[in-house]
Design an enzyme around this catalytic site. Structure first.
Site, mmCIF file in Angstrom:
data_model
loop_
_atom_site.group_PDB
_atom_site.id
_atom_site.type_symbol
_atom_site.label_atom_id
_atom_site.label_comp_id
_atom_site.label_asym_id
_atom_site.label_seq_id
_atom_site.Cartn_x
_atom_site.Cartn_y
_atom_site.Cartn_z
ATOM 1 N N ASP A 1 0.880 -1.120 0.010
ATOM 2 C CA ASP A 1 0.090 0.069 -0.018
ATOM 3 C C ASP A 1 0.956 1.362 -0.052
ATOM 4 O O ASP A 1 1.798 1.260 0.711
ATOM 5 C CB ASP A 1 -0.865 -0.071 1.282
ATOM 6 N N GLU B 1 1.569 -0.237 -5.030
ATOM 7 C CA GLU B 1 0.522 1.089 -5.297
ATOM 8 C C GLU B 1 1.164 2.270 -5.670
ATOM 9 O O GLU B 1 1.613 2.881 -4.793
ATOM 10 C CB GLU B 1 -0.442 1.046 -3.982
#
Length: 477
Positions: free
Chosen positions: A211, A238
């Protein structure tokens, strides 16, 4: 936690465009063998027991991997984004505990499905104080026994928040929507993150969706990946990048796959505005190389922004975009599978217990997109065509495209308001095929439509409005 947090996070995404034993698992990086299973099902917010149960279905229907929510302890609350505000590295979340996580990983492995877990290296919580779902108390910059105030970045902007979205220093040392930004260049933080990552590796995960990688310097990611106890795992980062300055997605190529958000934007524009022709040559757009791109029609952030494709999109656009995504040879595809929501903050329904009906529809508030007939059928298509090259591209009007994958697969997509009737050169061997958009091959029959190829063509063949047809040699009668 006020709903302001998720709105800030969505704004961030918009502005900053925020030991597996072979042969038990396929190898996701090596897209070289037709029939290998590369598609990832993202069972967003499903609890561990539900995923464990669903993996048998995933394995039987061609998915190679399942992406699950973060496993670490997080702040309390029903909202989906509470999962992304870390309180401690205890493996206790709304999804379950460590024992349940291990049971899930083992069940998925038995089904031939590798678990990819969402992991958070960039930050901790975004609220002033509280206690986590496992009972750990904390303040914004003090997590007893883990981190204290010296373990965070303080960049000096108002509230220490990112103000300039093209400024590298701010992007990687200021706070993303008030989330306490870890000093990932420090030995203490690095060693703590490595220990957390290793605890998940010990439970048998195949890889990680990292993330907010964009907000971590690549030198820190390089160090972390070099020091975890098992090499060769799958990582997808990400990195929300839509072009322009600041931190770019290609910087992360050496460290795994990178999520290609420009792909998601283009698909949304193409299917919403009616110009599918622009999808022909994705390899010439200056994006990430196909071998390094992780792609999806939508993810949890984009779905909630209101301006991208979602299960709420009209005229089957969402389904048709998945047909394209799973048919076209670009990137490693992830199929997002979520739930119905009214407000962007809404957390998982049904007490986090993921459920689907046998007919492929969702149940108890879940959408179960991974089971939709067209999407599941196209996962099989993806596996069957392997690395076969794009072939026989054909266009009707701006909303109508068709193309093949070598001589092993062919797909027709009609996103227009009119029936498309013409002759299609498929390149496929003559014979009868099951249309995998409407059903599957079952013995010597099809559960959906039958399509007959003669002379390598579909002559005077019609595809209805907002519909698609797809066939491959694995679905030949």
């Amino acid at each position: 936690m006020p709903s302001k947090f998720v709105h800030s996070l969505l704004a961030v995404a918009t502005l900053s465009s925020a030991v597996l034993a072979a042969p038990a698992y396929p190898v996701i990086q090596a897209r070289s063998t037709p029939g290998s299973k590369h598609v990832i099902a993202n069972l967003f917010q499903w609890n561990w027991d539900s995923v464990a149960h669903e993996c048998a279905w995933l394995g039987q229907h061609g998915y190679g991997f399942v992406q699950v929510s973060p496993a670490s302890e997080h702040i309390q609350g029903t909202q989906w984004w509470t999962d992304y505000q870390v309180v401690s590295y205890k493996l206790q979340s709304k999804r379950g505990n460590s024992a349940q996580f291990k049971k899930m990983v083992d069940a998925c492995k038995s089904a031939g499905v590798g678990v990819i877990v969402d992991i958070i290296w960039n930050h901790m919580a975004g609220i002033d104080s509280g206690s986590g779902v496992a009972g750990s108390s904390f303040t914004h910059y003090d997590y007893p026994g883990i981190y204290d105030k010296n373990d965070f970045h303080y960049c000096g902007t108002p509230g220490n928040d990112i103000q300039a979205w093209t400024d590298r220093t701010q992007l990687q040392t200021c706070e993303l929507a008030n989330l306490a930004d870890l000093k990932t260049e420090s030995s203490k933080v690095r060693n703590t993150l490595i220990a957390h990552t290793n605890s998940l590796i010990d439970l048998g995960v195949y890889g990680f969706r990292v993330d907010a990688s964009k907000h971590i310097a690549t030198m820190d990611i390089k160090y972390l990946l070099a020091k975890v106890k098992k090499q060769g795992l799958y990582y997808t980062h990400e990195v929300v990048y839509e072009g322009g300055g600041g931190v770019t997605s290609d910087e992360y190529i050496p460290y795994g796959d990178v999520q290609e958000f420009r792909y998601t934007t283009l698909l949304s524009n193409a299917f919403n505005s009616g110009n599918l022709a622009q999808l022909k040559s994705l390899s010439t757009k200056g994006w990430l190389p196909s071998s390094n791109a992780n792609v999806f029609v939508v993810n949890h952030d984009r779905e909630r922004s209101g301006s991208y494709l979602s299960y709420k999109s009209p005229s089957k656009r969402y389904t048709l975009a998945h047909v394209f995504s799973l048919a076209y040879p670009y990137g490693t595809p992830t199929v997002f599978s979520g739930y119905s929501f009214v407000n962007s903050d809404d957390g998982a329904p049904n007490g986090n217990v993921g459920t689907c009906n046998d007919n492929g529809s969702g149940a108890n508030g879940w959408q179960c997109q991974h089971r939709w007939a067209a999407i599941a059928g196209m996962v099989g298509f993806r596996n069957a065509v392997g690395t076969a090259a794009l072939a026989n591209w054909f266009q009707g009007d701006a909303n109508q495209i068709a193309f093949g994958r070598g001589k092993v697969g062919y797909v027709i997509i009609n996103n227009s308001d009119n029936k498309w009737k013409t002759t299609f050169v498929t390149g496929l061997p003559d014979g009868k095929y099951c249309d995998v958009v409407t059903g599957k091959k079952s013995g010597n029959a099809c559960t959906g439509k039958i399509v007959t190829v003669r002379g390598g063509k579909l002559t005077n063949y019609g595809v209805g409005q907002h519909n698609a047809v797809a066939m491959h040699v694995g679905a030949k009668l």
